[in-house]
Design an enzyme around this catalytic site. Structure first.
Site, PDB file in Angstrom:
ATOM      1  N   GLU A 143      17.497  11.607  25.656  1.00  0.00           N
ATOM      2  CA  GLU A 143      17.766  10.253  25.157  1.00  0.00           C
ATOM      3  C   GLU A 143      19.083   9.851  25.796  1.00  0.00           C
ATOM      4  O   GLU A 143      20.148  10.197  25.335  1.00  0.00           O
ATOM      5  CB  GLU A 143      17.856  10.232  23.630  1.00  0.00           C
ATOM      6  CG  GLU A 143      17.915   8.813  23.092  1.00  0.00           C
ATOM      7  CD  GLU A 143      17.980   8.730  21.575  1.00  0.00           C
ATOM      8  OE1 GLU A 143      18.272   9.750  20.919  1.00  0.00           O
ATOM      9  OE2 GLU A 143      17.740   7.639  21.044  1.00  0.00           O
ATOM     10  N   HIS A 265      15.893   2.394   8.618  1.00  0.00           N
ATOM     11  CA  HIS A 265      15.992   1.916  10.003  1.00  0.00           C
ATOM     12  C   HIS A 265      15.152   0.666  10.247  1.00  0.00           C
ATOM     13  O   HIS A 265      15.498  -0.171  11.085  1.00  0.00           O
ATOM     14  CB  HIS A 265      15.569   3.015  10.982  1.00  0.00           C
ATOM     15  CG  HIS A 265      16.640   4.027  11.230  1.00  0.00           C
ATOM     16  ND1 HIS A 265      16.960   5.002  10.317  1.00  0.00           N
ATOM     17  CD2 HIS A 265      17.458   4.215  12.290  1.00  0.00           C
ATOM     18  CE1 HIS A 265      17.937   5.739  10.808  1.00  0.00           C
ATOM     19  NE2 HIS A 265      18.260   5.284  11.990  1.00  0.00           N
ATOM     20  N   ASP A 288      14.202  11.274  14.316  1.00  0.00           N
ATOM     21  CA  ASP A 288      15.541  10.993  14.864  1.00  0.00           C
ATOM     22  C   ASP A 288      16.592  11.653  13.955  1.00  0.00           C
ATOM     23  O   ASP A 288      17.696  11.148  13.793  1.00  0.00           O
ATOM     24  CB  ASP A 288      15.787   9.480  14.986  1.00  0.00           C
ATOM     25  CG  ASP A 288      16.893   9.138  15.970  1.00  0.00           C
ATOM     26  OD1 ASP A 288      17.451  10.051  16.617  1.00  0.00           O
ATOM     27  OD2 ASP A 288      17.234   7.947  16.080  1.00  0.00           O
TER      28      ASP A 288
HETATM   29 ZN   LIG Z   1      17.840   9.754  18.761  1.00  0.00          ZN
END
Ligand SMILES: [Zn+2]
Length: 392
Positions: A143, A265, A288
């Site tokens: 990422e 989120h 995540d």
């Molecule tokens: Zn992440």
């Protein structure tokens, strides 16, 4: 040989009643139903039909985007620490995962990639379980560092880089080819070339952390991107006259996408919108998660940065910074947010992520698959987890 006997099973595309699952060593050799098949005399039978009468057998969850848990950060954890994280993950039904990097100085990233490659190579070298029930690191998700400054989230701006084949090659070498997924902003100069090269190496290229207008997002897909990272988060917002990257992600049936379904989120109504758009085949759940998952409120490491955790929110300077979500809760959440059946919700945590990243022996209960299973209640609570034939 082990034979599991249960009352219900999700393959996950099908539901089988009164299933039998034959396991030889660490591999599923046959999936059948009691009405069609006797249990051979030489087999060890594990009968789950009485103590867990209402329970369901499902494939183990596959999390393709996670940064840590149980107080450990994947970029920093030592080889001695990693088993603690891996055991923690199995308590939430995860049997396979992609440790995910955060944009850090290149030297630090390369050192972390080398350590993670060691752990993945150890998993690849032995197909047997070492007796312990531990989730398996199966590939690396990069990422960054090729992320948009405008949509960087909490990835430190000084560590973001413009995509070049040279930098990609350096990361690839440091990871000894174990990079299986990469999040990249397709609008950056040089991104198209790097997307094409990564796709050629069978990396699942995922567009995200991006301020792309719709044409730039589409160009990324044409170059080889086939997935999108934490849809809605760290993306140019959807506007009806400026559809942007989200316009592409939500309407292109050729690409799959993932979402952080913690209800923080992304609002539950928008999670439902996402699931309607991507459907049962194209929706993928990720956590995540940071080192703070499974831990009390406090301050935790996330790659090169520190995040503050309070009441289930991980933040840095008021910005969301990863989650404390677990895969089992993500499954229960989408069933609740969107009215999906538990079976469809399980699919978004098993078969779909495994297919997206090309893991053919995970995420499914079928002949030839690895014996990675979860036994869950009809409400989606994890009761038992099996990795490579061990754990029930
Ligand atoms: Zn992440």
């Amino acid at each position: 040989m082990i034979v599991l006997r249960a009352n219900r099973l999700y393959t996950p595309q099908e539901e089988i009643h009164d299933p039998l699952v034959f396991i030889d060593d660490s591999v599923i050799t046959e999936v059948s139903s009691r009405v069609r098949r006797e249990i051979p005399k030489n087999a060890t039978e594990i009968d789950l039909t009485h103590d867990f009468a209402a329970a369901i057998l499902a494939p183990g969850f596959v999390d393709v985007h996670m940064h840590g848990g149980a107080g450990l950060d994947v970029m920093r954890a030592s080889a001695a620490d990693l088993p603690n994280l891996n055991k923690f993950l199995t308590t939430h039904g995860v049997t396979g995962y992609f440790p995910t990097t955060v944009a850090a100085p290149l030297d630090q990233t390369c050192a972390a990639l080398g350590r993670l490659a060691n752990a993945i190579e150890a998993v690849q070298a032995s197909h047997a379980s070492n007796g312990a029930v531990q989730a398996l690191p199966l590939g690396i998700h990069l990422e960054g560092p090729f992320l948009s400054h405008k949509r960087r989230g909490v990835h430190p701006p000084e560590n973001l880089l413009e995509p070049t084949l040279e930098i990609f090659e350096r990361l690839w070498q440091a990871a000894r080819g174990q990079v299986r997924m990469m999040t990249i902003a397709p609008e950056l100069p040089g991104a198209i070339e790097v997307i094409a090269e990564a796709a050629r190496r069978k990396v699942c290229v995922s567009i995200g952390h991006s301020d792309a207008v719709v044409e730039a997002a589409r160009a990324g897909v044409r170059a080889g991107a086939r997935h999108a990272t934490h849809t809605f988060n760290a993306m140019r917002p959807l506007d009806h006259r400026d559809p942007g990257i989200l316009g592409e992600v939500l309407t292109d049936g050729q690409i799959t996408a993932d979402i952080i379904a913690d209800g923080i989120h992304v609002a539950p109504e928008i999670v439902k919108l996402f699931l309607n758009a991507k459907g049962k085949d194209g929706s993928v759940l990720i956590t995540d998660a940071t080192a703070a998952a499974g831990m009390p409120d406090g301050t935790y490491q996330l790659g090169p940065i520190l995040v503050e955790v309070k009441d289930g929110r991980c933040t840095l300077d008021g910005k969301l910074a990863g989650s404390v979500l677990t895969m089992d809760r993500a499954v229960r959440n989408i069933a609740r947010f969107a009215g999906w059946s538990l079976q469809d919700a399980v699919r978004a945590a098993t078969l779909n992520p495994a297919r997206v990243v090309g893991l053919k022996k995970c995420g499914v209960i079928t002949e030839g698959a690895e014996a990675n299973l979860v036994l869950m209640s009809s409400a989606g609570e994890v009761l038992k987890t099996m990795v490579r034939g061990q754990g029930f």
